[in-house]
Scaffold this motif. Structure first.
Motif, PDB file in Angstrom:
ATOM      1  N   ALA A  69       0.825  -1.213   0.000  1.00  0.00           N
ATOM      2  CA  ALA A  69       0.000   0.000   0.000  1.00  0.00           C
ATOM      3  C   ALA A  69       0.859   1.261   0.000  1.00  0.00           C
ATOM      4  N   ALA A  70       2.087   1.133   0.515  1.00  0.00           N
ATOM      5  CA  ALA A  70       3.011   2.265   0.539  1.00  0.00           C
ATOM      6  C   ALA A  70       3.786   2.403  -0.766  1.00  0.00           C
ATOM      7  N   GLY A  71       3.464   1.545  -1.751  1.00  0.00           N
ATOM      8  CA  GLY A  71       4.138   1.607  -3.037  1.00  0.00           C
ATOM      9  C   GLY A  71       5.483   0.924  -3.065  1.00  0.00           C
ATOM     10  N   LEU A  72       5.727   0.019  -2.111  1.00  0.00           N
ATOM     11  CA  LEU A  72       7.002  -0.676  -2.000  1.00  0.00           C
ATOM     12  C   LEU A  72       6.794  -2.176  -2.171  1.00  0.00           C
ATOM     13  N   HIS A  73       7.885  -2.912  -2.287  1.00  0.00           N
ATOM     14  CA  HIS A  73       7.797  -4.372  -2.383  1.00  0.00           C
ATOM     15  C   HIS A  73       9.045  -4.975  -1.772  1.00  0.00           C
ATOM     16  N   HIS A  74       9.004  -6.269  -1.537  1.00  0.00           N
ATOM     17  CA  HIS A  74      10.131  -6.955  -0.920  1.00  0.00           C
ATOM     18  C   HIS A  74      11.010  -7.637  -1.952  1.00  0.00           C
ATOM     19  N   GLY A  75      10.451  -8.531  -2.737  1.00  0.00           N
ATOM     20  CA  GLY A  75      11.219  -9.259  -3.742  1.00  0.00           C
ATOM     21  C   GLY A  75      11.151 -10.755  -3.584  1.00  0.00           C
ATOM     22  N   ARG A  76      11.142 -11.207  -2.329  1.00  0.00           N
ATOM     23  CA  ARG A  76      10.999 -12.637  -2.056  1.00  0.00           C
ATOM     24  C   ARG A  76      10.625 -12.834  -0.576  1.00  0.00           C
ATOM     25  N   PRO A  77       9.395 -12.539  -0.221  1.00  0.00           N
ATOM     26  CA  PRO A  77       9.002 -12.638   1.198  1.00  0.00           C
ATOM     27  C   PRO A  77       8.697 -14.076   1.619  1.00  0.00           C
ATOM     28  N   ALA A  78       9.725 -14.905   1.644  1.00  0.00           N
ATOM     29  CA  ALA A  78       9.568 -16.291   2.091  1.00  0.00           C
ATOM     30  C   ALA A  78       9.489 -16.336   3.616  1.00  0.00           C
ATOM     31  N   LEU A  79       9.011 -17.447   4.150  1.00  0.00           N
ATOM     32  CA  LEU A  79       8.850 -17.579   5.604  1.00  0.00           C
ATOM     33  C   LEU A  79      10.167 -17.395   6.344  1.00  0.00           C
ATOM     34  N   ARG A  80      11.262 -17.794   5.731  1.00  0.00           N
ATOM     35  CA  ARG A  80      12.566 -17.643   6.386  1.00  0.00           C
ATOM     36  C   ARG A  80      13.037 -16.196   6.397  1.00  0.00           C
ATOM     37  N   ASP A  81      12.353 -15.347   5.625  1.00  0.00           N
ATOM     38  CA  ASP A  81      12.747 -13.941   5.518  1.00  0.00           C
ATOM     39  C   ASP A  81      11.763 -12.995   6.192  1.00  0.00           C
ATOM     40  N   ILE A  82      10.918 -13.538   7.069  1.00  0.00           N
ATOM     41  CA  ILE A  82       9.979 -12.723   7.838  1.00  0.00           C
ATOM     42  C   ILE A  82      10.119 -13.125   9.303  1.00  0.00           C
ATOM     43  N   ALA A  83      10.378 -12.151  10.165  1.00  0.00           N
ATOM     44  CA  ALA A  83      10.595 -12.433  11.586  1.00  0.00           C
ATOM     45  C   ALA A  83       9.478 -11.829  12.434  1.00  0.00           C
ATOM     46  N   TYR A  84       9.168 -12.539  13.514  1.00  0.00           N
ATOM     47  CA  TYR A  84       8.139 -12.073  14.454  1.00  0.00           C
ATOM     48  C   TYR A  84       8.767 -11.940  15.831  1.00  0.00           C
ATOM     49  N   ASP A  85       8.573 -10.791  16.451  1.00  0.00           N
ATOM     50  CA  ASP A  85       9.056 -10.552  17.815  1.00  0.00           C
ATOM     51  C   ASP A  85       7.873 -10.667  18.763  1.00  0.00           C
ATOM     52  N   ARG A  86       7.846 -11.722  19.551  1.00  0.00           N
ATOM     53  CA  ARG A  86       6.683 -11.945  20.402  1.00  0.00           C
ATOM     54  C   ARG A  86       6.623 -10.966  21.569  1.00  0.00           C
ATOM     55  N   GLU A  87       7.724 -10.322  21.903  1.00  0.00           N
ATOM     56  CA  GLU A  87       7.718  -9.370  23.014  1.00  0.00           C
ATOM     57  C   GLU A  87       6.905  -8.123  22.695  1.00  0.00           C
ATOM     58  N   ASP A  88       7.037  -7.641  21.458  1.00  0.00           N
ATOM     59  CA  ASP A  88       6.280  -6.436  21.096  1.00  0.00           C
ATOM     60  C   ASP A  88       5.303  -6.672  19.950  1.00  0.00           C
ATOM     61  N   GLY A  89       5.210  -7.935  19.501  1.00  0.00           N
ATOM     62  CA  GLY A  89       4.231  -8.279  18.477  1.00  0.00           C
ATOM     63  C   GLY A  89       4.488  -7.654  17.115  1.00  0.00           C
ATOM     64  N   THR A  90       5.752  -7.423  16.776  1.00  0.00           N
ATOM     65  CA  THR A  90       6.075  -6.765  15.505  1.00  0.00           C
ATOM     66  C   THR A  90       6.598  -7.752  14.474  1.00  0.00           C
ATOM     67  N   ILE A  91       6.403  -7.385  13.211  1.00  0.00           N
ATOM     68  CA  ILE A  91       6.885  -8.155  12.073  1.00  0.00           C
ATOM     69  C   ILE A  91       8.023  -7.384  11.413  1.00  0.00           C
ATOM     70  N   THR A  92       9.082  -8.101  11.041  1.00  0.00           N
ATOM     71  CA  THR A  92      10.193  -7.505  10.307  1.00  0.00           C
ATOM     72  C   THR A  92      10.501  -8.368   9.094  1.00  0.00           C
ATOM     73  N   LEU A  93      10.569  -7.754   7.925  1.00  0.00           N
ATOM     74  CA  LEU A  93      10.950  -8.465   6.714  1.00  0.00           C
ATOM     75  C   LEU A  93      12.457  -8.373   6.542  1.00  0.00           C
ATOM     76  N   LEU A  94      13.083  -9.519   6.313  1.00  0.00           N
ATOM     77  CA  LEU A  94      14.532  -9.616   6.198  1.00  0.00           C
ATOM     78  C   LEU A  94      14.942  -9.828   4.735  1.00  0.00           C
ATOM     79  N   ASP A  95      16.232  -9.741   4.478  1.00  0.00           N
ATOM     80  CA  ASP A  95      16.810 -10.130   3.181  1.00  0.00           C
ATOM     81  C   ASP A  95      16.145  -9.402   2.007  1.00  0.00           C
ATOM     82  N   TRP A  96      16.504  -8.141   1.828  1.00  0.00           N
ATOM     83  CA  TRP A  96      15.879  -7.272   0.824  1.00  0.00           C
ATOM     84  C   TRP A  96      16.664  -7.205  -0.476  1.00  0.00           C
ATOM     85  N   GLU A  97      17.537  -8.142  -0.747  1.00  0.00           N
ATOM     86  CA  GLU A  97      18.435  -8.018  -1.894  1.00  0.00           C
ATOM     87  C   GLU A  97      17.866  -8.566  -3.199  1.00  0.00           C
ATOM     88  N   ASN A  98      16.709  -9.217  -3.154  1.00  0.00           N
ATOM     89  CA  ASN A  98      16.185  -9.882  -4.347  1.00  0.00           C
ATOM     90  C   ASN A  98      15.401  -8.919  -5.228  1.00  0.00           C
TER      91      ASN A  98
END
Length: 252
Positions: free
Chosen positions: A133-162
């Protein structure tokens, strides 16, 4: 590389000289590793170096282009919404990121995350939709490249080189398809986690257009998907996952 350096000019970090020395020592101790984890002052970090991993040469950019592309994309994303790792050091040959939690692969499998799995996958879908929605993309958002922090309930997408594309389709459509494909590579008893992620994606304004475009992508590449379906008896995981993702999308 000069292009990326010019783009990054003026970006500043709170420079930590002690952390830099610690990172340089870690790299010296493991000169052949491309990605390193380390703990410094009771906090976990990851180092990513400007070098190839010896794999996926056909599917990825050269190491320098991939390195600067990833650094630029991370900072571009984080300037708009907090979905990429936090960079704490940027050097010509490496950058250092704060650790961001457990990957969705681990969340789906490890017993200690059983109580937050649904939430993690729903937030992952929502995060991916917010990125689009922000006009951006990841390139390969596989499960191994998405992290969840249970302490604060946040999602982080990793590995943006694709950034390489092998089919003609909008970037958000490819992102969503590759995410679903990654889900279907896993051996789960049902589609509950996939359903949660799709529900999260659908909760974001504008997602209907992406779902419509995703179905159009399937229809436009009928021959490709028909070939994959014909090859499923061979049991190749990536081909079988393409076929499963296609069937799931058709039922949405």
């Amino acid at each position: 590389m000069k292009l990326y350096l010019n783009i990054l000019k003026g970006v500043t970090f709170l420079f930590n000289k002690s952390l830099l020395k610690f990172v340089q020592s870690a790299i010296a101790e493991h000169p052949d590793k491309r990605v390193l984890s380390l703990s410094f002052e009771n906090k976990k970090y990851f180092i990513k170096r400007r070098r190839g991993n010896g794999r996926n040469a056909f599917a990825k950019q050269n190491p320098s282009a991939a390195f600067w592309c990833e650094a630029y994309k991370i900072m571009t994303v984080n300037a708009r919404l907090r979905l990429a790792p936090k960079l704490v050091l940027l050097d010509e040959d490496f950058f250092v990121m704060e650790a961001a939690g457990k990957t969705l692969q681990g969340v789906a499998k490890e017993a200690e995350y059983a109580d937050v799995r649904q939430e993690a996958f729903e937030k992952a879908g929502q995060g991916l939709a917010r990125l689009h929605a922000a006009g951006l993309h990841h390139g390969r958002p596989a499960l191994r490249d998405i992290a969840y922090d249970r302490e604060d309930g946040t999602i982080t997408l990793l590995d943006w080189e694709n950034e390489k594309k092998f089919v003609d389709a909008p970037a958000p459509v490819l992102d969503l398809f590759l995410f679903l494909h990654s889900c279907f590579r896993e051996e789960w008893p049902d589609n509950a986690l996939i359903d949660a992620a799709v529900a999260g994606y659908g909760s974001v304004e504008g997602s209907d257009q992406v779902f419509t475009a995703l179905k159009a992508f399937i229809a436009d590449h009928h021959t490709l998907f028909a070939v994959c379906h014909a090859l499923t008896p061979f049991g190749w995981i990536d081909v079988v996952s393409v076929d499963k993702a296609k069937a799931y999308i058709a039922a949405l």
